[in-house]
Design an enzyme around this catalytic site. Structure first.
Site, mmCIF file in Angstrom:
data_model
loop_
_atom_site.group_PDB
_atom_site.id
_atom_site.type_symbol
_atom_site.label_atom_id
_atom_site.label_comp_id
_atom_site.label_asym_id
_atom_site.label_seq_id
_atom_site.Cartn_x
_atom_site.Cartn_y
_atom_site.Cartn_z
ATOM 1 N N GLU A 134 0.833 -1.215 0.000
ATOM 2 C CA GLU A 134 0.000 0.000 0.000
ATOM 3 C C GLU A 134 0.866 1.262 0.000
ATOM 4 O O GLU A 134 0.531 2.258 -0.646
ATOM 5 C CB GLU A 134 -0.943 -0.026 1.206
ATOM 6 C CG GLU A 134 -1.999 -1.118 1.047
ATOM 7 C CD GLU A 134 -2.872 -1.290 2.263
ATOM 8 O OE1 GLU A 134 -2.317 -1.573 3.356
ATOM 9 O OE2 GLU A 134 -4.097 -1.125 2.151
ATOM 10 N N GLU A 170 -3.806 -9.479 3.800
ATOM 11 C CA GLU A 170 -4.599 -9.159 4.988
ATOM 12 C C GLU A 170 -5.751 -10.128 5.213
ATOM 13 O O GLU A 170 -6.091 -10.454 6.348
ATOM 14 C CB GLU A 170 -5.159 -7.731 4.880
ATOM 15 C CG GLU A 170 -4.127 -6.625 5.076
ATOM 16 C CD GLU A 170 -3.390 -6.227 3.805
ATOM 17 O OE1 GLU A 170 -3.416 -6.997 2.826
ATOM 18 O OE2 GLU A 170 -2.785 -5.133 3.786
HETATM 19 C C1 3H9 Z 1 -1.502 -4.940 7.112
HETATM 20 O O1 3H9 Z 1 -0.537 -4.623 6.481
HETATM 21 C C2 3H9 Z 1 -2.672 -4.023 7.325
HETATM 22 C C3 3H9 Z 1 -2.706 -2.829 6.416
HETATM 23 O O2 3H9 Z 1 -3.367 -3.142 5.204
HETATM 24 C C4 3H9 Z 1 -3.494 -1.683 6.993
HETATM 25 C C5 3H9 Z 1 -2.977 -1.046 8.225
HETATM 26 C C6 3H9 Z 1 -3.791 0.146 8.619
HETATM 27 N N1 3H9 Z 1 4.310 -7.552 11.772
HETATM 28 O O3 3H9 Z 1 7.579 -15.306 8.699
HETATM 29 P P1 3H9 Z 1 8.971 -15.122 9.189
HETATM 30 C C7 3H9 Z 1 7.815 -11.295 12.134
HETATM 31 S S1 3H9 Z 1 -1.599 -6.468 7.871
HETATM 32 C C8 3H9 Z 1 5.059 -7.931 12.824
HETATM 33 O O4 3H9 Z 1 9.507 -16.142 10.117
HETATM 34 P P2 3H9 Z 1 9.935 -15.391 6.492
HETATM 35 C C9 3H9 Z 1 7.512 -12.769 12.399
HETATM 36 O O5 3H9 Z 1 6.623 -12.916 13.486
HETATM 37 C C10 3H9 Z 1 -0.020 -7.232 7.536
HETATM 38 N N2 3H9 Z 1 5.929 -8.956 12.786
HETATM 39 O O6 3H9 Z 1 10.010 -14.887 8.004
HETATM 40 C C11 3H9 Z 1 8.897 -13.303 12.712
HETATM 41 O O7 3H9 Z 1 9.197 -12.954 14.040
HETATM 42 P P3 3H9 Z 1 10.070 -13.930 14.981
HETATM 43 C C12 3H9 Z 1 0.070 -7.768 6.164
HETATM 44 C C13 3H9 Z 1 6.043 -9.620 11.628
HETATM 45 O O8 3H9 Z 1 11.151 -14.881 5.849
HETATM 46 C C14 3H9 Z 1 9.794 -12.476 11.786
HETATM 47 O O9 3H9 Z 1 9.035 -11.318 11.436
HETATM 48 N N3 3H9 Z 1 1.313 -8.470 6.006
HETATM 49 C C15 3H9 Z 1 5.295 -9.285 10.497
HETATM 50 O O10 3H9 Z 1 9.625 -16.849 6.460
HETATM 51 C C16 3H9 Z 1 10.179 -13.200 10.521
HETATM 52 O O11 3H9 Z 1 9.004 -13.685 9.883
HETATM 53 C C17 3H9 Z 1 1.439 -9.773 6.248
HETATM 54 O O12 3H9 Z 1 0.502 -10.446 6.579
HETATM 55 C C18 3H9 Z 1 4.400 -8.197 10.594
HETATM 56 N N4 3H9 Z 1 3.643 -7.787 9.560
HETATM 57 O O13 3H9 Z 1 8.680 -14.662 5.863
HETATM 58 C C19 3H9 Z 1 2.811 -10.362 6.051
HETATM 59 N N5 3H9 Z 1 5.613 -10.134 9.487
HETATM 60 O O14 3H9 Z 1 11.403 -14.011 14.308
HETATM 61 C C20 3H9 Z 1 3.129 -11.310 7.163
HETATM 62 C C21 3H9 Z 1 6.547 -10.953 9.983
HETATM 63 O O15 3H9 Z 1 10.051 -13.252 16.285
HETATM 64 N N6 3H9 Z 1 4.468 -11.831 7.093
HETATM 65 N N7 3H9 Z 1 6.812 -10.668 11.269
HETATM 66 O O16 3H9 Z 1 9.337 -15.250 14.975
HETATM 67 C C22 3H9 Z 1 4.857 -12.809 6.245
HETATM 68 O O17 3H9 Z 1 4.082 -13.295 5.432
HETATM 69 C C23 3H9 Z 1 6.248 -13.330 6.374
HETATM 70 O O18 3H9 Z 1 6.727 -12.971 7.646
HETATM 71 C C24 3H9 Z 1 7.232 -12.807 5.318
HETATM 72 C C25 3H9 Z 1 8.674 -13.283 5.686
HETATM 73 C C26 3H9 Z 1 6.854 -13.373 3.940
HETATM 74 C C27 3H9 Z 1 7.239 -11.315 5.266
#
Ligand code: 3H9
Length: 698
Positions: A109, A129
């Site tokens: 975004e 999301e």
């Molecule tokens: C959003 O964006 C809402 C908006 O539209 C509007 C707002 C107003 N936040 O998965 P990994 C942490 S909703 C906080 O193991 P990978 C995760 O917990 C969001 N923490 O790595 C982990 O922590 P730990 C939309 C986050 O390389 C560490 O990062 N976005 C977030 O296998 C590493 O993650 C998503 O839904 C976060 N957003 O994969 C994306 N994301 O080391 C969600 C990750 O302490 N994330 N962490 O266990 C993912 O899909 C994967 O983490 C990603 C990396 C592909 C990015």
């Protein structure tokens, strides 16, 4: 190189001539937490009119992967992401973004609000999301349709899938794909803007092509596909506002986002997101590991073949052992079929399948396991057979090899005793079909060495599975809990509900399939054999036996789908309740002198869930599971528990310990032997603790 100035801990700016570079450096995934949001605004203000173009890029492994999920459910801190992005879009100086890794959710975004987007080769974009029970809440539902049209936007927003840079370019979501380091690409692309080689425009000035029919059909499809879920409907509702002026569309999006944020589904799905990561975020999963270069699998049945398939798909060579040529041929055929299925589902290419099959070495000689790093035994569930195999493995396998049993119930310590090296033995409990189901219970024996346990977690990671630590007991975490609550199905049917009513009620709760349908699918002979085993091992003498109906069905040779007949009749892909089962139920009720009572669907769900939660609480209390979240993940990844409910113990918190105790005490009036309040639940009811609190402590 020009100097950089820190705006705060996570944002810095640099200037190269007329180009200002804003760098986001907020590990691990550059989420847009409060410091990033505030820092972006401050950076824009600091740059002011000192530059002619601004480029935003990220340090570390990825572009912004979204809003900071950890902030959800807490009081929001200003500035809000939508406000920050609107201000960036309104900038009179062109702003571009450079995406590497993944630009997800709020990250994409942010990019959509800039005036041009450059993806670095290999980058992916997405709006995931919906997988968290939300919708893109910072303009994604309004800006993506303006750039890429309605059908693509709806697909991306409703699937949550990650779109490769090439496709994003074709669809107009990014303007260019380049290669190089993010800062270098940011500078080069910004200079192209200055030279008029990369054009910029405000997304809000574009008009989204609107088609009411597409919206209508998508909405109908979404409701049919996921009747339980709220956020997909809200996603469509928000996208439907993209033909309004941006400010108005953003207001609709905001309201839909807030509606989703307040649902228990959002909390359940975010619990699942963090839970999936928390199960391996424990000391036992870390530390030294042993090699996993070659694996031996004993048994070419459904489980052994599935485990072999899973290892081959992860690129690990496997030696598959069977006792007879016929069994070995069957195993190889099943593995080939599994891999062909993966190709036809688009999970792997035909070349990869051929390479995987080339890594399979079938053999009839156990001695061929002499050089493997890990053996996974997956033979018939009989202790005597397992003991014999482990005795042999002890004499065959090299020093340091890990010896694992895929047993679903049996005592791993007794199996380990058959070897002179119990420290090398553990349980690796896969779930059928093992190449599809993501759960792996990693069972710690009394003497399992720490590096053996950590290797179990390393294996789970390589197989892209969710490894959960479990201690030894009959059935470990999942099957032990299942063994307890599945009795409630039988009791409900004995006491008055029909198998179909039980199935319908639980499907209404969100289970993909009711328990009687699952029984028919898995084969009713399996449960029958297990009940016989339990009988042989001596049932609790006071227990009410509920298995009569199921026993009689199995004794007639009706094993479910595979015989065309079980609780349901199967014909040409259709199923109807088996009327003969009704007769059996009537007979059993008459023999036992039971007067059938009526149950509402809610009562069925309450009893089923209360039974599941009771045993789950005991599993946490006695340490079989490390924390409540481990139980939750076992059920999400191994038993088809609805993800939006977060898992049985996350769901338990929505009911509350006090109410659960009240329910159990009320049910205990009918059957005091089965319904007993777990001590942990009683304590939680008394002091107001929740399972979420126990997760924090554990
Ligand atoms: C959003 O964006 C809402 C908006 O539209 C509007 C707002 C107003 N936040 O998965 P990994 C942490 S909703 C906080 O193991 P990978 C995760 O917990 C969001 N923490 O790595 C982990 O922590 P730990 C939309 C986050 O390389 C560490 O990062 N976005 C977030 O296998 C590493 O993650 C998503 O839904 C976060 N957003 O994969 C994306 N994301 O080391 C969600 C990750 O302490 N994330 N962490 O266990 C993912 O899909 C994967 O983490 C990603 C990396 C592909 C990015």
């Amino acid at each position: 190189m020009a100097e950089t100035t820190s705006i705060n801990d996570v944002i810095s700016i640099g200037q190269e001539g007329d180009v200002a570079l804003i760098c986001i450096d907020n590990p691990p995934v550059n989420a847009t937490g409060q410091a990033v949001r505030q820092g972006l605004l401050d950076a824009m203000a600091r740059i002011g009119t000192s530059a002619k173009v601004i480029a935003i890029y990220c340090a570390g492994r990825t572009f912004v992967a979204g809003a900071d999920i950890k902030e959800f459910g807490k009081t929001p801190l200003p500035p809000s992401l939508p406000d920050v992005l609107n201000q960036i879009e309104d900038s009179e100086i062109p702003v571009i973004s450079v995406i590497h890794g993944t630009a997800l959710g709020g990250g994409l975004e942010l990019a959509l609000a800039t005036h041009a987007r450059v993806a670095i080769e290999g980058a992916k974009i997405g709006l995931p999301e919906v997988l968290l029970g939300l919708l893109p809440g910072a303009g994604g539902t309004q800006r993506l349709p303006r750039l890429s049209g309605l059908p693509f936007s709806l697909d991306v927003i409703l699937s949550g899938r990650q779109v490769p840079a090439k496709e994003a370019l074709e669809k107009g979501a990014v303007d260019r794909v380049m290669s190089g380091e993010p800062r270098d690409v940011a500078l080069a692309a910004a200079q192209d803007v200055l030279a008029g080689k990369l054009s910029t425009r405000k997304t809000k000035d574009l008009t989204a092509e609107y088609d009411a029919k597409v919206i209508e059909e998508t909405l109908a499809g979404v409701k049919k596909k996921n009747p339980h879920l709220i956020s997909p409907v809200k996603c469509v509702e928000a996208v439907a506002a993209c033909n309004k002026p941006l400010e108005e569309g953003l207001k609709v999006e905001r309201q839909c986002f807030i509606d989703c944020m307040q649902t228990p589904q959002r909390a359940g799905l975010i619990h699942a997101f963090f839970g999936e990561r928390a199960v391996s975020n424990i000391p036992e999963a870390k530390g030294d590991t042993r090699p996993l270069d070659k694996i031996g699998v004993i048994g070419g049945g459904t489980m052994g073949s599935g485990i072999t398939t899973s290892c081959l798909m992860a690129g690990i060579p496997v030696r598959l052992i069977e006792v007879a040529q016929e069994g070995l041929d069957r195993g190889v055929a099943t593995i080939t079929k599994n891999l062909d299925g993966a190709v036809s589902r688009g999970k792997m290419s035909a070349e990869k399948r051929d390479a995987a099959l080339a890594m399979l070495e079938p053999s009839l000689a156990m001695e061929d396991l002499a050089d493997v790093d890990l053996v996974i035994e997956a033979v018939f569930e009989k202790m005597e057979i397992k003991k014999e195999i482990f005795g042999k493995l002890d004499t065959i396998c090299k020093k340091g090899a890990i010896l694992a049993s895929n047993t679903s119930y049996l005592d791993v310590n007794k199996i380990a005793e058959m070897t002179s090296r119990p420290e090398d033995v553990l349980g690796l409990h896969f779930f059928s079909p093992a190449h599809v189901m993501r759960l792996l219970e990693i069972v710690q024996g009394a003497k399992t060495a720490p590096d053996v346990l950590a290797t179990g977690f390393a294996l789970a990671k390589r197989l892209k599975k969710v490894g959960v630590l479990a201690q030894v007991c009959d059935g470990f975490i999942g099957n032990r809990i299942l063994g307890h609550y599945s009795k409630v199905n039988a009791f409900l049917v004995l006491d008055g509900a029909s198998p179909q009513q039980v199935d319908d009620a639980l499907e209404g709760f969100g289970l993909a399939m009711g328990p009687h349908k699952v029984g028919d699918l898995a084969g009713l002979d399996i449960g029958y054999m297990n009940r016989q085993r339990m009988k042989e091992e001596g049932l609790d003498p006071n227990a009410r036996y509920g298995g009569d109906v199921a026993d009689r069905i199995a004794e007639k040779g009706w094993y479910g789908r595979k015989t065309g007949k079980g609780y349901y009749l199967y014909d040409a892909g259709r199923s109807v309740p088996n009327p003969e089962v009704e007769t059996i139920i009537d007979e059993v009720r008459a023999e036992k002198g039971i007067t059938p009572q009526s149950f509402t669907d809610e009562e069925i769900v309450d009893r089923y869930m209360t039974a599941m939660i009771s045993e789950a609480a005991r599993v946490v209390e006695d340490g079989t599971a490390k924390r409540p979240v481990d139980v939750d993940m076992v059920f999400l990844f191994g038993y088809g528990f609805p993800r939006f409910r977060g898992g049985p113990l996350h769901y338990a918190d929505t009911i509350g310990a006090e109410e659960l105790v009240r329910r159990i005490e009320a049910y205990a009036k009918e059957d005091p032997n089965y319904w007993q309040v777990p001590e942990l639940l009683r304590k939680m009811a008394a002091d107001g603790t929740t399972f979420a609190d126990l997760n924090k402590e554990g």
